[in-house]
Design a protein around this motif. Structure first.
Motif, mmCIF file in Angstrom:
data_model
loop_
_atom_site.group_PDB
_atom_site.id
_atom_site.type_symbol
_atom_site.label_atom_id
_atom_site.label_comp_id
_atom_site.label_asym_id
_atom_site.label_seq_id
_atom_site.Cartn_x
_atom_site.Cartn_y
_atom_site.Cartn_z
ATOM 1 N N VAL A 25 0.820 -1.126 0.128
ATOM 2 C CA VAL A 25 -0.125 0.022 -0.039
ATOM 3 C C VAL A 25 0.945 1.235 -0.034
ATOM 4 O O VAL A 25 0.540 1.988 -0.849
ATOM 5 N N VAL A 26 1.753 1.215 0.796
ATOM 6 C CA VAL A 26 2.886 2.295 0.877
ATOM 7 C C VAL A 26 3.375 2.566 -0.393
ATOM 8 O O VAL A 26 3.583 3.874 -0.876
ATOM 9 N N PHE A 27 3.886 1.545 -1.190
ATOM 10 C CA PHE A 27 4.557 1.645 -2.475
ATOM 11 C C PHE A 27 3.446 2.148 -3.473
ATOM 12 O O PHE A 27 4.016 3.065 -4.057
ATOM 13 N N VAL A 28 2.472 1.619 -3.411
ATOM 14 C CA VAL A 28 1.471 2.274 -4.496
ATOM 15 C C VAL A 28 1.036 3.998 -4.188
ATOM 16 O O VAL A 28 1.093 4.470 -5.177
ATOM 17 N N VAL A 29 0.897 4.075 -2.864
ATOM 18 C CA VAL A 29 0.656 5.558 -2.628
ATOM 19 C C VAL A 29 1.734 6.315 -3.055
ATOM 20 O O VAL A 29 1.575 7.538 -3.716
ATOM 21 N N ALA A 30 3.194 5.865 -2.838
ATOM 22 C CA ALA A 30 4.172 6.706 -3.085
ATOM 23 C C ALA A 30 4.235 6.908 -4.807
ATOM 24 O O ALA A 30 4.659 7.795 -5.074
#
Length: 491
Positions: A25-30
């Protein structure tokens, strides 16, 4: 050793699966934030340096005022050159002068219908329904150019058609950075998620290989609190269980070998004696008188009985330790049991001047157990005590109740047992010294059998000794109410 106990549940924030989902999730948001930031920067650049993010109406009005100011300052201004110099790289824009000249910033051509319509508006002409120019698509945005309050021309901002060069350029520009960001982000995510898991799994794999190769000291690293760490902890617990069982098997094998050696030694002694006397009796050249022959036969018979006793005691010990057979448990009189044992040794005690004393508390007289097996225990202990009590000494048989247990003691005034031998006196064939070479004077198994019988009753047996006093203590569960009962129908 029981089954492995279930491990507590993993806390949700320490779960390996939660970590995978969280990092994803953090990767997609970034990635989305990075792409939006890049898109916004490109859009601000595509709108031109003079009109960052402004709507078309405002852009047209600003452009009209800018061109009007430039014409007021220089009536002979080349408007086309001015637009290309000041607004090159911006969105398409046109200036239609009142004299019919068209200037642009170099981005495309002005649609003919728009030009005719704007030119008519500049010159005050009108169209009827038949001559009105046809304009397709979204309307263009216009703004008048005035110089000293005189209409000199019109700024025209045509609509941005789909697939325009700006959109194509923007798509092309975004595709490469977006791809690079995705590749870098995926690589970082893979490293964050799977590198620690790979290290843990590799450590678990190495530990498994070592354990499979026979290294029972192999243990997996228990790092963290996720599922992999739980698997490692379960593996280590299994390895501990295997180590414990292996040590138990090695101990049992060592004891088995020791027991076979001891049994072989104990059986060899009477067999050697019997063989020697039989060979002597069968020798043709040896003349034996009747007394000698009788003595030889008596010795052979005695050794045969000794051999039979050793075998029988071994069978009894095996049955007791394997819990085979049943106990004939019933209520009986401890005093009467003591009297039977004392009467059996009365003659020997009188000859040697040894006093035998019996002391049974009223509450301890009635015991629930197998009387025959318990008499076998007291008999072994009493025979052992009497054998090592010097002439003129004494032996005591005592029974009391302590709490919820019945305590039976056999005491003697013999030379005692050395402290370093006490922990081993109940082992099979254990030899203390020549004076106590055999704890039962028969097979060397008397105390081992006594311990096995007491264990089958759920009790304990122990010994305490010092020079001049040795006490063997048997404790049994006492389930009888503290009342004196008649022993006439019991043992």
């Amino acid at each position: 050793m029981g089954a492995l106990e279930p491990m507590p549940a993993v806390r949700w924030y320490r779960s390996f699966y939660f970590r995978i989902g969280f990092v994803f999730v953090v990767f997609v948001v970034a990635v989305v934030i990075a792409q939006n930031t890049l898109f916004a920067l490109l859009m601000s650049r595509s709108a031109g340096p003079a009109f960052p993010g402004r709507p078309p109406n405002n852009v047209a009005a600003i452009l009209a005022a800018d061109v009007g100011s430039a014409l007021a300052a220089d009536p002979h201004l080349d408007v086309g050159e001015y637009l290309r110099r000041e607004y090159r790289g911006s969105r398409p824009m046109f200036v239609l002068m009142k004299n019919g000249r068209v200037a642009s910033n170099g981005a495309g051509e002005l649609p003919e219908g728009v030009r005719v319509s704007v030119e008519a508006a500049l010159n005050g002409r009108t169209f009827d329904r038949a001559t009105e120019p046809r304009i397709e698509g979204p309307p263009s945005v216009t703004a008048p150019i005035q110089v000293n309050r005189e209409l000199r021309g019109m700024v025209i901002l045509p609509p941005m058609p789909p697939g325009s060069p700006l959109v194509r350029d923007l798509t092309r520009i975004l595709s490469l950075p977006g791809t690079i960001i995705l590749i870098i982000g995926t690589t970082i995510a893979a490293a964050l998620i799977f590198a620690p898991a790979r290290r843990k799994l590799r450590g678990l794999e190495r530990a498994t290989e070592r354990l499979g190769a026979g290294d029972l000291s192999a243990r997996a690293p228990e790092i963290g609190g996720d599922e992999i760490a739980r698997v490692a902890a379960a593996f280590n617990r299994m390895a501990d269980e295997l180590t414990t069982r292996s040590e138990a098997l090695q101990t049992a094998d060592r004891l088995r070998r020791q027991m076979l050696a001891d049994v072989s030694h104990e059986l060899k002694t009477p067999l050697t004696a019997m063989r020697g006397y039989l060979e002597t009796l069968r020798m043709a050249g040896v003349e034996l008188d009747a007394a000698t022959r009788d003595r030889y036969f008596a010795t052979i018979e005695r050794e045969t009985l000794r051999l039979d006793r050793i075998v029988q005691d071994l069978l009894d010990l095996a049955r007791l330790e394997n819990d085979s057979g049943t106990l004939d448990v019933r209520l009986f009189s401890v005093r009467r049991l003591f009297e039977h044992v004392a009467q059996r040794h009365e003659r020997e005690a009188q000859v040697r001047g040894i006093a035998i004393a019996i002391s049974v508390a009223d509450a301890a007289d009635q015991v629930l157990a197998d009387p025959e097996r318990l008499e076998q225990v007291i008999e072994n202990l009493a025979a052992n005590a009497l054998r090592h009590t010097p002439s003129g000494g004494c032996m005591r048989l005592v029974a009391v109740v302590v709490g919820s247990t019945a305590v039976l003691r056999v005491e003697d005034s013999g030379e005692g047992i050395a402290a370093d031998h006490l922990p081993f006196v109940f082992e099979r064939f254990y030899k203390v010294d020549p004076a106590r070479a055999s704890v039962s004077a028969r097979s060397g198994l008397g105390l081992s059998i006594a311990r096995a019988i007491v264990d089958r009753h759920g009790g304990t047996i122990g010994v305490a000794s010092r020079p001049g006093r040795t006490v063997f203590t048997v404790t049994l569960p006492h389930h009888v109410e503290q009342t004196v009962q008649s022993a006439s129908t019991n043992l």
